[in-house]
Write a protein that holds these residues in place. Structure first.
Motif, short mmCIF file in Angstrom:
data_model
loop_
_atom_site.label_atom_id
_atom_site.label_comp_id
_atom_site.label_asym_id
_atom_site.label_seq_id
_atom_site.Cartn_x
_atom_site.Cartn_y
_atom_site.Cartn_z
N MET A 280 35.54 26.85 39.95
CA MET A 280 36.40 28.03 39.99
C MET A 280 37.68 27.76 40.76
O MET A 280 38.77 28.20 40.35
CB MET A 280 35.63 29.20 40.62
N LEU A 281 37.58 27.03 41.85
CA LEU A 281 38.76 26.71 42.64
C LEU A 281 39.68 25.75 41.87
O LEU A 281 40.90 25.86 41.95
CB LEU A 281 38.35 26.11 43.98
N ALA B 136 41.60 27.70 39.51
CA ALA B 136 42.61 28.48 40.23
C ALA B 136 43.77 27.60 40.71
O ALA B 136 44.69 28.10 41.36
CB ALA B 136 41.97 29.21 41.41
N ILE C 230 33.11 30.93 50.55
CA ILE C 230 32.34 31.29 49.36
C ILE C 230 30.87 31.09 49.67
O ILE C 230 30.45 29.99 50.06
CB ILE C 230 32.76 30.43 48.16
N LEU D 128 32.57 37.08 42.77
CA LEU D 128 33.03 35.92 42.01
C LEU D 128 32.32 35.73 40.68
O LEU D 128 32.70 34.84 39.90
CB LEU D 128 32.91 34.66 42.87
N LEU E 225 33.33 35.96 47.83
CA LEU E 225 34.29 35.47 48.82
C LEU E 225 34.20 36.39 50.02
O LEU E 225 34.30 37.62 49.88
CB LEU E 225 35.71 35.50 48.24
N THR F 19 43.24 35.42 46.52
CA THR F 19 42.58 36.51 45.80
C THR F 19 43.14 36.67 44.40
O THR F 19 42.39 36.80 43.43
CB THR F 19 42.73 37.83 46.59
N ARG G 299 44.65 34.45 42.58
CA ARG G 299 44.28 33.30 41.76
C ARG G 299 42.83 33.41 41.27
O ARG G 299 42.55 33.15 40.10
CB ARG G 299 44.47 32.01 42.54
N LEU G 300 41.93 33.78 42.16
CA LEU G 300 40.52 33.90 41.77
C LEU G 300 40.33 35.05 40.79
O LEU G 300 39.55 34.94 39.83
CB LEU G 300 39.64 34.08 43.00
N GLN G 301 41.05 36.16 41.00
CA GLN G 301 40.97 37.27 40.06
C GLN G 301 41.50 36.84 38.69
O GLN G 301 40.99 37.27 37.65
CB GLN G 301 41.75 38.47 40.58
#
Length: 282
Positions: A19-20, A23, A66, A85, A182, A198, A200-202
């Motif tokens: 996920m990172l 992002a 996380i 997440l 997170l 936030t 970027r993760l969204q």
């Protein structure tokens, strides 16, 4: 730089790293790396045991981390959930020998084995149930009953296959529905840079949930078509060289893709194309 704790192993580790990466952040190539600076993005990653992450966040040693919701609640750390997440979903349940119990009230006076003693004890207090003992185990909880350590276990259940293989059945309502989250320190201002992380993760969550759908439709049926694909705010409708047709573009939930395509075809849409979204900001 924003200090981010990431699981170093276990079921949370690879999905969190992926996920990172999606992002736009660097991730380690060697599992022996414990610290990874990403100066281009203004962050620094610390690879820690998933169970310890909420503790480090709560003490302010790192800014965010996380971990699992179950691990956060069991830690008793002054950390709070900041963003869901959407991966590593699981349900936390009671289980015992098949056919022995049906309700959580029957746990009263029994020994309960679990890897999450704080979480289980808090839940039982809320239910007004007093066990004789809550036994902490670090793993292989499903064998506790057969070995005579406990009468009941409380554990994470994904498919239930492991429990059934041990001759156990779940009972009662779920204790908790968990997933990766997170977390940040509770009661303090958000650290600088958390807003960017936030967003970027969204963006990754949205890209995973939606696809981009393009199609052509006769102008007389545009209103019917856009009612099927309203998009997030409003779909894009553009005229074609043939003025009797229009091109429409909208975001559609990935899980509804084929149903929506069928509905569009029924109202006259053609050349219906679906494209994955790799990144977005809403």
């Amino acid at each position: 730089m924003l200090r981010i704790a990431v699981p170093n192993k276990g079921s949370l580790a690879e999905p969190a790293a992926e996920m990172l990466r999606e992002a736009g952040y660097r991730q380690r190539r060697d599992s022996r790396e414990l610290v990874l600076p990403d100066a281009d993005n203004g962050v620094e990653f610390f690879f820690l045991r998933p169970r310890d992450i909420a503790v480090y966040v709560g003490t302010g040693t790192v800014d965010v981390g996380i971990t699992g919701r179950d691990l956060l609640l069991d830690s008793e750390s002054p950390a709070t959930e900041h963003l869901r997440l959407g991966f590593a979903r699981s349900t936390f349940r009671f289980a015992t020998q098949a056919g022995q119990m049906n309700d959580v009230r029957e746990v009263a006076g029994r020994r309960v084995a679990t890897s999450y003693p704080v979480l289980v004890a808090a839940y039982l207090r809320e239910q007004g149930v007093v066990p004789s003992e809550v036994v902490r185990l670090d793993g292989a909880v499903e064998t506790a009953i057969r070995l005579g350590v406990a009468d009941v276990i409380a554990d994470v259940v994904e498919t239930g296959t492991t429990l059934r293989a041990a001759g156990l059945d779940v009972f009662g309502e779920p204790i908790l529905k968990s997933e990766a989250v997170l977390v940040r320190r509770a009661g303090v201002e958000e650290p600088a840079g958390l807003d960017v992380l936030t967003r970027r993760l969204q963006g990754v969550l949205t890209a995973r949930e939606y696809v981009l759908m393009d199609y052509d439709v006769p102008t007389e049926f545009v209103e019917q078509a856009v009612a099927i694909t309203p998009g997030l705010e409003s779909p894009t409708v553009s005229p074609l060289h043939n003025r009797d047709w229009a091109a429409v573009r909208a975001m559609v939930r990935r899980s509804e893709t084929n149903r929506v395509m069928d509905a569009l075809y029924e109202v006259g849409a053609r050349a219906i194309l679906v494209t994955s979204i790799h990144a977005c900001r809403l």
